[in-house]
Design a protein around this motif. Structure first.
Motif, PDB file in Angstrom:
ATOM      1  N   UNK A 152     -52.572 -74.841  20.922  1.00  0.00           N
ATOM      2  CA  UNK A 152     -52.960 -74.632  22.319  1.00  0.00           C
ATOM      3  C   UNK A 152     -51.904 -75.127  23.295  1.00  0.00           C
ATOM      4  N   UNK A 153     -50.771 -75.610  22.777  1.00  0.00           N
ATOM      5  CA  UNK A 153     -49.703 -76.080  23.659  1.00  0.00           C
ATOM      6  C   UNK A 153     -48.637 -75.014  23.886  1.00  0.00           C
ATOM      7  N   UNK A 154     -48.705 -73.919  23.132  1.00  0.00           N
ATOM      8  CA  UNK A 154     -47.725 -72.836  23.238  1.00  0.00           C
ATOM      9  C   UNK A 154     -48.470 -71.551  23.578  1.00  0.00           C
ATOM     10  N   UNK A 155     -47.993 -70.840  24.574  1.00  0.00           N
ATOM     11  CA  UNK A 155     -48.652 -69.592  24.972  1.00  0.00           C
ATOM     12  C   UNK A 155     -48.509 -68.547  23.870  1.00  0.00           C
ATOM     13  N   UNK A 156     -49.453 -67.631  23.824  1.00  0.00           N
ATOM     14  CA  UNK A 156     -49.417 -66.577  22.810  1.00  0.00           C
ATOM     15  C   UNK A 156     -49.830 -65.256  23.441  1.00  0.00           C
ATOM     16  N   UNK A 157     -49.200 -64.180  22.960  1.00  0.00           N
ATOM     17  CA  UNK A 157     -49.395 -62.858  23.547  1.00  0.00           C
ATOM     18  C   UNK A 157     -50.857 -62.433  23.561  1.00  0.00           C
ATOM     19  N   UNK A 158     -51.590 -62.676  22.465  1.00  0.00           N
ATOM     20  CA  UNK A 158     -52.988 -62.238  22.405  1.00  0.00           C
ATOM     21  C   UNK A 158     -53.830 -62.913  23.474  1.00  0.00           C
ATOM     22  N   UNK A 159     -53.588 -64.207  23.699  1.00  0.00           N
ATOM     23  CA  UNK A 159     -54.377 -64.942  24.680  1.00  0.00           C
ATOM     24  C   UNK A 159     -53.959 -64.596  26.104  1.00  0.00           C
ATOM     25  N   UNK A 160     -52.662 -64.381  26.328  1.00  0.00           N
ATOM     26  CA  UNK A 160     -52.203 -63.968  27.658  1.00  0.00           C
ATOM     27  C   UNK A 160     -52.775 -62.596  27.996  1.00  0.00           C
ATOM     28  N   UNK A 161     -52.736 -61.702  27.019  1.00  0.00           N
ATOM     29  CA  UNK A 161     -53.299 -60.355  27.217  1.00  0.00           C
ATOM     30  C   UNK A 161     -54.786 -60.452  27.546  1.00  0.00           C
TER      31      UNK A 161
ATOM     32  N   UNK B 133     -43.444 -53.119  19.868  1.00  0.00           N
ATOM     33  CA  UNK B 133     -42.374 -53.739  20.671  1.00  0.00           C
ATOM     34  C   UNK B 133     -42.142 -55.199  20.298  1.00  0.00           C
ATOM     35  N   UNK B 134     -42.956 -55.760  19.407  1.00  0.00           N
ATOM     36  CA  UNK B 134     -42.688 -57.105  18.887  1.00  0.00           C
ATOM     37  C   UNK B 134     -41.765 -57.077  17.669  1.00  0.00           C
ATOM     38  N   UNK B 135     -41.380 -55.901  17.219  1.00  0.00           N
ATOM     39  CA  UNK B 135     -40.422 -55.770  16.121  1.00  0.00           C
ATOM     40  C   UNK B 135     -39.052 -55.500  16.729  1.00  0.00           C
ATOM     41  N   UNK B 136     -38.126 -56.394  16.546  1.00  0.00           N
ATOM     42  CA  UNK B 136     -36.840 -56.315  17.225  1.00  0.00           C
ATOM     43  C   UNK B 136     -35.936 -55.224  16.651  1.00  0.00           C
ATOM     44  N   UNK B 137     -35.997 -55.006  15.352  1.00  0.00           N
ATOM     45  CA  UNK B 137     -35.110 -54.049  14.699  1.00  0.00           C
ATOM     46  C   UNK B 137     -35.658 -52.630  14.798  1.00  0.00           C
ATOM     47  N   UNK B 138     -34.865 -51.719  15.334  1.00  0.00           N
ATOM     48  CA  UNK B 138     -35.275 -50.316  15.408  1.00  0.00           C
ATOM     49  C   UNK B 138     -35.469 -49.733  14.013  1.00  0.00           C
ATOM     50  N   UNK B 139     -34.564 -50.068  13.103  1.00  0.00           N
ATOM     51  CA  UNK B 139     -34.655 -49.536  11.745  1.00  0.00           C
ATOM     52  C   UNK B 139     -35.916 -50.024  11.050  1.00  0.00           C
ATOM     53  N   UNK B 140     -36.229 -51.307  11.219  1.00  0.00           N
ATOM     54  CA  UNK B 140     -37.427 -51.844  10.573  1.00  0.00           C
ATOM     55  C   UNK B 140     -38.685 -51.227  11.168  1.00  0.00           C
TER      56      UNK B 140
ATOM     57  N   UNK C   3     -38.442 -65.993  26.974  1.00  0.00           N
ATOM     58  CA  UNK C   3     -38.057 -67.394  27.124  1.00  0.00           C
ATOM     59  C   UNK C   3     -39.250 -68.332  26.961  1.00  0.00           C
ATOM     60  N   UNK C   4     -40.446 -67.892  27.394  1.00  0.00           N
ATOM     61  CA  UNK C   4     -41.596 -68.796  27.436  1.00  0.00           C
ATOM     62  C   UNK C   4     -42.750 -68.382  26.528  1.00  0.00           C
ATOM     63  N   UNK C   5     -42.801 -67.135  26.103  1.00  0.00           N
ATOM     64  CA  UNK C   5     -43.909 -66.664  25.287  1.00  0.00           C
ATOM     65  C   UNK C   5     -43.459 -66.329  23.879  1.00  0.00           C
ATOM     66  N   UNK C   6     -44.425 -65.921  23.061  1.00  0.00           N
ATOM     67  CA  UNK C   6     -44.087 -65.477  21.720  1.00  0.00           C
ATOM     68  C   UNK C   6     -45.171 -64.520  21.241  1.00  0.00           C
ATOM     69  N   UNK C   7     -44.810 -63.622  20.300  1.00  0.00           N
ATOM     70  CA  UNK C   7     -43.464 -63.344  19.797  1.00  0.00           C
ATOM     71  C   UNK C   7     -42.628 -62.596  20.835  1.00  0.00           C
TER      72      UNK C   7
END
Length: 269
Positions: free
Chosen positions: A17-26, A167-174, A215-219
């Motif tokens: 609960x000390x680090x923001x997360x995409x699911x909770x921000x959404x 869009x959470x997958x950085x590699x286009x090939x992957x 810079x502040x969220x993840x992934x």
């Protein structure tokens, strides 16, 4: 409501609960309550940079509703593989599908412990249909397919839902390889529905928003162009109106402003 479902591979979730997360921000942007102060802080910072982000989040959900209705009512789909489902909100995939076709089967996939903690909400379906939850990662499509086969019939058409996750997958090939593997596993008549962020409508604002998020969220998030998003549909018949802003995909309200969440639905021949 009858709970006729199972949840695969669950373990007691560990939630930081000390680090923001995409699911909770959404969830916060959608007006939900399953978020923490750190999520609201980052969510407010991002919406200050790009006020359209709240609209983007809500239009993503609106596209989910419209696309599932299309897939059930017009395409005849009765099975859904919803990967990266996020936290439960009003109008989840199984609720929309089973309202139109009670026998519909839906498998949800996520690897977020926050979502896992709420998985039981996603498992309440109709007596005629079935819902299941798999704890798995999009980076591991083989596990997803193996576990989903316990609930879904892979000899019959399946709709693969990838809304706001690629869009959470950085590699286009992957990213392309994962989508290709998922499509290979389903038969003719199956569909792919996908939402991905772009920087087309307000490029400078979106770029700054994503920089702050990374810079502040993840992934971390990767912006792609509509052309790159269309590439994910290679080999599929893209259903009109094509790859467009979510507010332009068969909208209920035709004058809604465009947002930098682009989407498409494709059919496997």
């Amino acid at each position: 409501m009858t709970d006729n479902s199972t949840a695969a591979g669950q373990r007691p979730p560990t939630i930081d609960t000390t680090v923001s997360h995409s699911a909770r921000i959404w969830n916060y942007w959608l007006g939900g309550k399953d978020n923490y102060e750190v999520d609201r802080e980052v969510g407010d910072q991002i919406s200050a940079i790009n006020p359209d982000i709240v609209l983007t989040a809500r239009e993503d959900r609106a596209f989910l509703r419209r696309s599932v209705r299309h897939l059930v009512a017009e395409a005849g789909i009765r099975q859904f593989l919803d990967i990266g489902t996020g936290l439960p909100t009003a109008g989840n995939t199984h609720e929309i599908a089973q309202e139109l076709a009670p026998e519909s089967r839906v498998v949800y996939v996520d690897n977020d412990p926050v979502v896992l903690a709420h998985a039981k909400v996603l498992l309440r379906g109709t007596p005629q249909g079935r819902t299941d939850y798999i704890e798995a990662d999009l980076h591991d499509p083989e596990t997803i397919l193996t576990e989903a086969a316990r609930t879904l019939d892979f000899t019959q058409p399946i709709a693969i839902m990838l809304l706001g996750i690629v869009h959470f997958i950085q590699s286009d090939d992957e990213a392309s390889a994962i989508i290709r593997r998922l499509i290979q596993a389903v038969p003719s008549g199956s569909h792919l529905a996908l939402v991905h962020i772009t920087a087309v409508i307000k490029p400078e604002v979106k770029q700054e928003e994503v920089r702050h998020w990374n810079e502040h969220g993840k992934p971390k998030i990767k912006i792609r162009t509509p052309e790159q998003i269309e590439h994910f549909f290679n080999g599929l018949e893209i259903i009109p109106p094509g790859i467009v802003s979510t507010t332009r995909w068969r909208p209920d309200i035709h004058d809604a402003p465009q947002v930098d969440g682009f989407c498409g639905v494709g059919r496997k021949p």
